[in-house]
Enzyme design. Structure first.
Site, PDB file in Angstrom:
ATOM      1  N   GLY A 258      33.075 -11.767  19.800  1.00  0.00           N
ATOM      2  CA  GLY A 258      32.279 -11.925  18.593  1.00  0.00           C
ATOM      3  C   GLY A 258      31.961 -10.619  17.884  1.00  0.00           C
ATOM      4  O   GLY A 258      32.771  -9.695  17.824  1.00  0.00           O
ATOM      5  N   SER A 259      30.739 -10.516  17.364  1.00  0.00           N
ATOM      6  CA  SER A 259      30.372  -9.481  16.394  1.00  0.00           C
ATOM      7  C   SER A 259      30.353  -8.060  16.943  1.00  0.00           C
ATOM      8  O   SER A 259      30.203  -7.116  16.168  1.00  0.00           O
ATOM      9  CB  SER A 259      29.013  -9.810  15.780  1.00  0.00           C
ATOM     10  N   VAL A 260      30.490  -7.871  18.233  1.00  0.00           N
ATOM     11  CA  VAL A 260      30.610  -6.499  18.743  1.00  0.00           C
ATOM     12  C   VAL A 260      31.908  -5.856  18.244  1.00  0.00           C
ATOM     13  O   VAL A 260      32.097  -4.642  18.358  1.00  0.00           O
ATOM     14  CB  VAL A 260      30.546  -6.449  20.286  1.00  0.00           C
ATOM     15  N   PHE A 261      32.813  -6.669  17.653  1.00  0.00           N
ATOM     16  CA  PHE A 261      34.042  -6.128  17.055  1.00  0.00           C
ATOM     17  C   PHE A 261      33.796  -5.543  15.661  1.00  0.00           C
ATOM     18  O   PHE A 261      34.640  -4.801  15.149  1.00  0.00           O
ATOM     19  CB  PHE A 261      35.107  -7.218  16.965  1.00  0.00           C
TER      20      PHE A 261
END
Length: 542
Positions: A258-261
């Protein structure tokens, strides 16, 4: 023949029989007492191999070899295999009597394993039976004095003392040769703290599993690697191969994170020069790409700059940035980051990523915010650590003074890394990562909540949550990731990473920072919403 001659013959036979009984009894006694075993034709006798120890970075013991006894039999010296098998079953209750009867009755054999790795109590009980044709053989067995601590890293050996998992497997040849201990990069105290906090988070949120890794981004040394549920290598023989505790989720499982990318997408766009840090993007309306709707969890009122896209975790804003980057440059950046291949580390179970079949406009968009690509937490952290090392990625290692690793790979410029760190610091101070802040240690990081993929789409009710951090923010050295697989909502808290992975990461940093020799600093605390300056700007003003 006369009656006297017949009597003399009987007496001679009885004397020979008596002598045979005495000798056989003495031989059996000497065998059970641990006397030297005769050579046997089968060649199955295990030779005692003393493996080298495994220690942590400070020389504290993690794995060692100890003496153990196994019970073997010579069927040619056994009068009745069934009697012996039934007698043994009275002190070895797990013995398969029918199978052991068959093996002990096979007069063509001189060597049969009866039981490996007897406890001292079992050895004495067998000895007290006084059975013929048995003996004890001394063997070397692996022992892990700290139980589950670093269990997934250490791995285990099989019944013959050969490495079958973890470091025991990957370094089997070196360990089997004996000699100096293998010194790992982990620190027992730091490892214990990370494992404890991961267990607390997993239990509190009833997670299916979890992983946490702490990495020195400048040296590549893994200071702690934890996987949950825990694994005790002392019990490896008793734990079924299908048991989930055997899986090292830090390296052997892959997740859509998810958003850790999003920091990668922003860094790639800044590095390519296609966006400016103060540039504004329209994030008010959902995006439609080939019938797929991309939207945010909470609406934005007006345009947002890149810092707010990161701090408030806007999917729409990240896709807008990625549109300027383009699929080709996106893939180039992911490749330089090492996210397109299996992470190289001294563990055989390192899993390869699951990549999109093609990077078309839809997949390029979803990958920009961490969907449609699945990587291991270790692979992710190896890439993310470039933010804590001036833009360079160092190959991670679990073995001290490992000189076989390649040179660092430049992923982005130091300036790009610093700009993204400023944005991630804001995410911790005012955005979705607020629960990861630790007074005095200046955390910068990013939350990630990803729905779990299912056949034909994604499951709205099951997530993987993560928090990735670098610290201290103004002088980065360490990178950390905490990942929870399918956590449940806690009391009065949501199911997103902001409420489970982020606070777990904060607690880990709070506990391990003093152990890493980091002194807290409080002079740079500022009110929320005040102008945030980069570490470089602060140092320039001194």
């Amino acid at each position: 023949m006369s009656e006297a001659s017949r009597n003399r013959t009987r007496l001679a036979g009885l004397a020979v029989s008596a002598l045979f009984v005495v000798l056989a009894g003495k031989a059996g006694y000497l065998s059970l007492a641990g006397g030297k075993a005769p050579a046997h034709a089968s060649g199955q006798k295990a030779e005692r191999v003393v493996r080298a120890d495994i220690v942590d970075r400070n020389g504290e013991l993690l794995a060692t070899s100890v003496s153990a006894y196994s019970l073997v039999a010579n069927p040619k010296l056994i009068w009745d295999g069934a009697d012996v098998a039934n007698a043994l079953a009275t002190v070895l209750p797990d013995l398969d009597v029918a199978e052991m009867t068959r093996r002990l009755s096979d007069q063509s054999r001189e060597f049969v394993w009866v039981e490996r790795g007897l406890t001292p109590r079992q050895r004495k009980a067998v000895f007290d039976l006084g059975l013929e044709g048995l003996r004890f053989e001394e063997e070397s067995r692996r022992a892990y004095p700290r139980g589950t601590l670093a269990g997934h890293v250490l791995g285990y050996t099989n019944i013959d003392g050969i490495g079958a998992g973890g470091i025991e497997y990957s370094q089997n040849e070196r360990l089997a040769a004996g000699g100096e201990p293998i010194r790992l990069t982990i620190d027992n105290g730091v490892q214990a703290a990370v494992e404890a906090e991961l267990s607390i988070a997993a239990a509190e949120h009833e997670a299916e599993g979890g992983a946490a890794i702490l990495l020195d981004a400048q040296t590549g040394e893994v200071r702690a690697m934890a996987s949950w549920p825990p694994f005790d290598p002392n019990r490896s023989v008793d734990i079924p191969m299908s048991d989930t505790s055997r899986l090292n989720r830090a390296t052997g499982a892959v997740y859509e994170l998810g958003s850790v990318f999003k920091p990668f997408t922003v860094a790639a766009a800044l590095e390519a020069g296609v966006v400016h840090p103060k540039e504004l993007f329209d994030v008010r309306r959902p995006l439609e790409i080939r019938g797929f709707t991309i939207e945010d969890d909470h609406p934005f009122h007006g345009d947002a700059d890149i810092t707010h896209i990161i701090s408030e975790s806007s999917n729409i804003g990240t896709v807008r940035i990625n549109e300027k980057l383009g699929p080709r440059r996106q893939q180039d950046f992911l490749r330089r980051s090492g996210l397109m291949e299996r992470v190289k580390i001294e563990l055989a179970g390192s899993s390869a990523p699951i990549l999109p079949e093609r990077f078309d406009d839809l997949y390029s968009a979803t990958v920009s915010y961490g969907h449609g690509i699945a990587v291991s937490p270790m692979a992710y952290l190896a890439a993310f650590s470039a933010f804590a090392n001036g833009g360079e990625r160092v190959q991670p290692t679990l073995i001290m003074n490992n000189r076989d690793r390649p040179a660092p790979v430049r992923v982005m410029s130091a300036l790009t890394a610093e700009m993204v760190n400023v944005m991630m610091r804001e995410a911790v101070l005012t955005g979705t990562g607020k629960n990861a802040e630790v007074a005095g240690y200046r955390v910068a990081g990013k939350t990630g909540t990803a729905e779990k993929p299912i056949l034909g789409g994604y499951d709205d009710d099951h997530n993987v949550t993560s928090f990735a951090a670098v610290f201290p923010y103004d002088r980065p050295q360490y990178a950390l990731i905490v990942t929870l697989d399918d956590p449940k909502a806690g009391s009065g808290a949501g199911v997103t990473a902001a409420y489970n992975a982020a606070p777990a990461a904060g607690r880990i940093i709070e506990r391990v920072a003093p152990l890493l020799g980091l002194a807290p600093r409080f002079e740079d605390i500022r009110p929320a919403g005040a102008v945030l300056r980069s570490g470089q700007e602060k140092r320039s003003s001194l």
